[in-house]
Design a protein around this motif. Structure first.
Motif, short mmCIF file in Angstrom:
data_model
loop_
_atom_site.label_atom_id
_atom_site.label_comp_id
_atom_site.label_asym_id
_atom_site.label_seq_id
_atom_site.Cartn_x
_atom_site.Cartn_y
_atom_site.Cartn_z
N GLY A 41 0.88 -1.33 0.24
CA GLY A 41 0.05 0.00 -0.13
C GLY A 41 0.79 1.38 -0.06
N LEU A 42 2.20 1.10 0.80
CA LEU A 42 2.82 2.47 0.99
C LEU A 42 3.23 2.74 -0.46
CD1 LEU A 42 4.33 2.12 4.36
CD2 LEU A 42 2.75 3.92 3.79
N ALA A 75 -8.36 6.62 -3.19
CA ALA A 75 -8.50 6.73 -1.71
C ALA A 75 -9.20 5.30 -1.13
CB ALA A 75 -9.12 7.91 -1.07
N PHE A 76 -10.46 5.17 -2.04
CA PHE A 76 -11.09 4.05 -1.66
C PHE A 76 -10.21 2.72 -2.09
CE2 PHE A 76 -14.29 0.51 -2.65
CZ PHE A 76 -14.83 0.81 -1.32
N THR A 77 -9.51 2.86 -3.13
CA THR A 77 -8.51 1.37 -3.21
C THR A 77 -7.60 1.20 -2.23
OG1 THR A 77 -8.79 2.16 -5.74
CG2 THR A 77 -7.11 0.39 -5.08
N PHE A 87 -5.90 0.86 4.43
CA PHE A 87 -5.54 2.26 4.93
C PHE A 87 -6.75 2.87 5.22
CE2 PHE A 87 -1.47 3.77 2.91
CZ PHE A 87 -0.80 2.13 3.15
N PRO A 88 -6.84 3.21 6.47
CA PRO A 88 -8.13 4.08 6.85
C PRO A 88 -7.93 5.34 6.27
CG PRO A 88 -7.30 2.89 8.74
CD PRO A 88 -6.32 2.83 7.68
N GLU A 147 -17.85 6.72 -3.13
CA GLU A 147 -17.45 5.37 -3.25
C GLU A 147 -17.86 4.22 -2.51
OE1 GLU A 147 -15.72 3.97 -6.19
OE2 GLU A 147 -16.40 5.97 -6.96
N LEU A 148 -17.50 4.58 -1.15
CA LEU A 148 -17.73 3.69 -0.18
C LEU A 148 -19.30 3.30 -0.02
CD1 LEU A 148 -16.30 2.76 2.57
CD2 LEU A 148 -17.22 4.72 3.75
N LYS A 149 -20.31 4.40 -0.23
CA LYS A 149 -21.60 4.05 0.11
C LYS A 149 -22.02 3.01 -1.39
CE LYS A 149 -22.92 8.48 0.55
NZ LYS A 149 -23.87 9.42 0.18
#
Ligand code: SER
Length: 604
Positions: free
Chosen positions: A375-376, A391-393, A400-401, A424-426
């Motif tokens: 992720g980093l 950000a969602f990926t 990653f919160p 995206e989350l929704k």
């Protein structure tokens, strides 16, 4: 002075002034949909501030575990914490401003108690505005004390609502002006003649709230019939002050934890400002995570509500551990072990739930370790601002919160599209938006009529679940809004449609039987003997309130032997089950391992 002595002195002082010592409530609020955690000592006492009778009397004192995540970005400096202990004393319609201020002054300055240098203290009072007048009474009481001690009156500041008012933000409930007490942490020979809110060397150590108003639905402040005092003294801060330390992390409440981080990382706490900050964040976050997971309500890392906060705390600590170069696999439990050994004799649940807590940390760390590195790498490949999809990926694929992505982005000087992330989350899952969006602010319970009805229905349902599924069923958590109740309870498997129906029928039977709901005050031992449900591992010989839902005997009194439900509970409840309407279970699902969750409603 060490933390044990300080905690005990506070309780002893108020015990000697007729206060009952009560034990800390859970970190997870009962029946309060407005907050995820207990954020202040007054929080579990809201029903009593609103006029319910407290079984221990009208003067109370305690040390309350608190979690505040609103200041999480400030953690890393010398005085902010996610987890802290708030020492408090309360008057429930008993004494008011004069005694409250006199007690605080005596405790802080008397040679028999804390013996702080009077010349290093300053206070603030509410200046007044369109809603409520200047707190002349508090000012005059302080002015008398300051004059008697030859202290300059310029050290009594008059400040606006932003500084000197406490109560629900934007909602209804008990509130009022407060007076704050500050200690000069700078050079004792250079104490300024007056108090200045902008000078960080004046450290707030105590807040006395005078709850004399109720903010009504129209936004008006109407005088309360029962005037209360709610005070909060930050244990960590006062301990630092008592030991002449400007840094809370050097007190015994953190010393062993920091030593452990030094040992694991091979770095020194005072090596550089970055290292100091990283160690403080790790110490703070893992202490908070340990307390939340160990809480008897049984929270584990997840993507919703309290579980999301724990996940955030652990993952942020792990990232800073990486920055410090900690290479040992599964090291977070090493820190938790120190927290547990430092606190277990004060907060018994830490020792009791030790194995579960350590295992839960291991599991979360293992999970995050699998994706953190990748992720980093992905993150550092990005250029320009981060859109919602990216950000969602990072959230979905690399764990990653959102707040971690935002923090990494800030370090790089770029922005994250938070709204884009939320949509995206929704789209992707039915995730509690309140948790992800950070439902972290303080607030007060909604004691409205619908909530009260659902609260009584929750008692009926718990009793029905035990009859249908067995005595292994105990409550693991509850959350009630005006629309629905939610109850978590221990049970190893999914409920069958038949058992769901059986529970509904039992509850509706109890409703149509019009059982009265009665409240008594008993000692814990008596409550236990009665077979009442509730938490029994209280430290002090407290009296508790028992709500009983039972049929009537021919003489018109409740027949306790035939009780449908008996629970230790603070209330409030309806007077008779007949008013509840029709009970319906909407959803039965897994909450965490061995814990099921039911959402239910009352139809008119
Ligand atoms: N409720 C006040 C506070 O949290 C005093 O206890 O500061």
């Amino acid at each position: 002075m060490n933390s044990r002595e300080l905690r005990q002195k506070y309780l002893d002082f108020f015990l000697a002034r007729d206060h009952a010592v009560i034990s800390s409530a859970s970190l997870i609020p009962e029946n309060d949909p407005t907050v995820l955690f207990t954020t202040a000592g007054m929080h579990p006492l809201v029903p009593y501030l609103l006029g319910e009778k407290h079984p221990a009397g009208t003067r109370l004192t305690d040390a309350q575990k608190c979690i505040r995540t609103g200041d999480i970005d400030e953690v890393g400096d010398a005085t902010h914490h996610t987890f802290f202990e708030m020492m408090g004393n309360w008057s429930l319609g008993d004494y008011f401003k004069k005694e409250s201020i006199a007690y605080s002054w005596e405790f802080l300055t008397s040679p028999q108690w804390l013996n702080l240098d009077k010349n290093r203290l300053a206070v603030s009072v509410f200046a007044g505005d369109g809603d409520a007048p200047f707190d002349q009474e508090a000012y005059d009481i302080w002015a008398g004390i300051f004059r008697n001690n030859d202290l300059p009156l310029d050290r009594i500041a008059k400040l606006p609502k932003k500084n000197n008012w406490w109560g629900p933000a934007g909602t209804t409930g008990p509130c009022g002006p407060d007076t704050e007490i500050f200690y000069w942490a700078g050079d004792p020979s250079k104490v300024p003649a007056g108090f200045n809110d902008d000078n960080d060397l004046w450290i707030e150590i105590w807040n006395n709230v005078f709850m004399q108003y109720n903010k009504n639905a129209a936004g008006r402040f109407e005088p309360l019939v029962q005037k209360n005092v709610d005070t909060g003294l930050g244990l960590e801060r006062v301990l630092a002050v008592m030991n002449g330390l400007a840094d809370n992390y050097q007190t015994d409440l953190f010393r062993n934890i920091i030593s452990k981080i030094e040992e694991l990382s091979g770095r020194r706490y005072d090596e550089s400002p970055e290292i100091t900050r990283a160690m403080r964040i790790i110490a703070d976050h893992l202490k908070a995570a340990t307390f939340i997971i160990s809480d008897d309500k049984g929270i584990s890392p997840s993507n919703t509500d309290q579980g999301y906060v724990v996940r955030r705390l652990i993952r942020r600590a792990i990232r800073y551990g990486k920055q410090l170069g900690i290479k040992i696999p599964l090291w977070t439990k090493e820190i938790a072990s120190v927290v547990i050994s430092d606190y277990h004799d004060i907060y018994g649940e830490l020792g009791k739930n030790r194995q579960l807590t350590l295992a839960s940390l291991d599991k979360e760390e293992e999970k995050f370790n699998r994706t953190l590195e990748k992720g980093l790498a992905e993150f550092y490949k990005l250029s320009g601002d981060i859109n919602g999809v990216t950000a969602f990926t990072l959230y979905q694929s690399y764990g990653f919160p959102l707040e971690m992505t935002e923090e990494l982005a800030a370090e790089k000087g770029i922005k994250v599209d938070r709204d884009g992330f939320m949509s995206e989350l929704k789209k992707h899952q039915d995730l509690s938006r309140t948790a992800a969006a950070g439902k972290f602010k303080g607030g007060l319970a909604d004691a409205g009529e619908e909530t009260t009805k659902l609260h009584t229905a929750a008692h009926l349902m718990l009793a029905a679940l035990r009859r249908v599924l067995g005595d292994h069923v105990v409550q693991k958590g509850s959350n009630i809004t005006p629309e629905r109740l939610r109850l978590d309870f221990s049970h190893p498997e999914k409920m069958t449609p038949e058992s769901i129906k059986a529970v509904e029928d039992l509850v509706n039977g109890a409703i149509s039987s019009h059982y009265p709901v009665t409240c008594e005050e008993l000692s814990l031992a008596e409550a236990k003997n009665r077979g009442a449900m509730g938490v029994f591992d209280s430290k002090y010989g407290e009296r508790v309130k028992i709500y009983t839902i039972a049929p009537l005997q021919p003489d018109g009194h409740p027949d306790f032997k035939q009780a449908f439900s008996q629970e230790i509970c603070g209330g409030p409840h309806v007077e008779n089950t007949g008013v509840l309407g029709h009970f319906k279970i909407q959803k039965e699902e897994a909450s965490s391992s061995g814990v099921r969750r039911i959402k239910a409603i009352l139809e008119k």
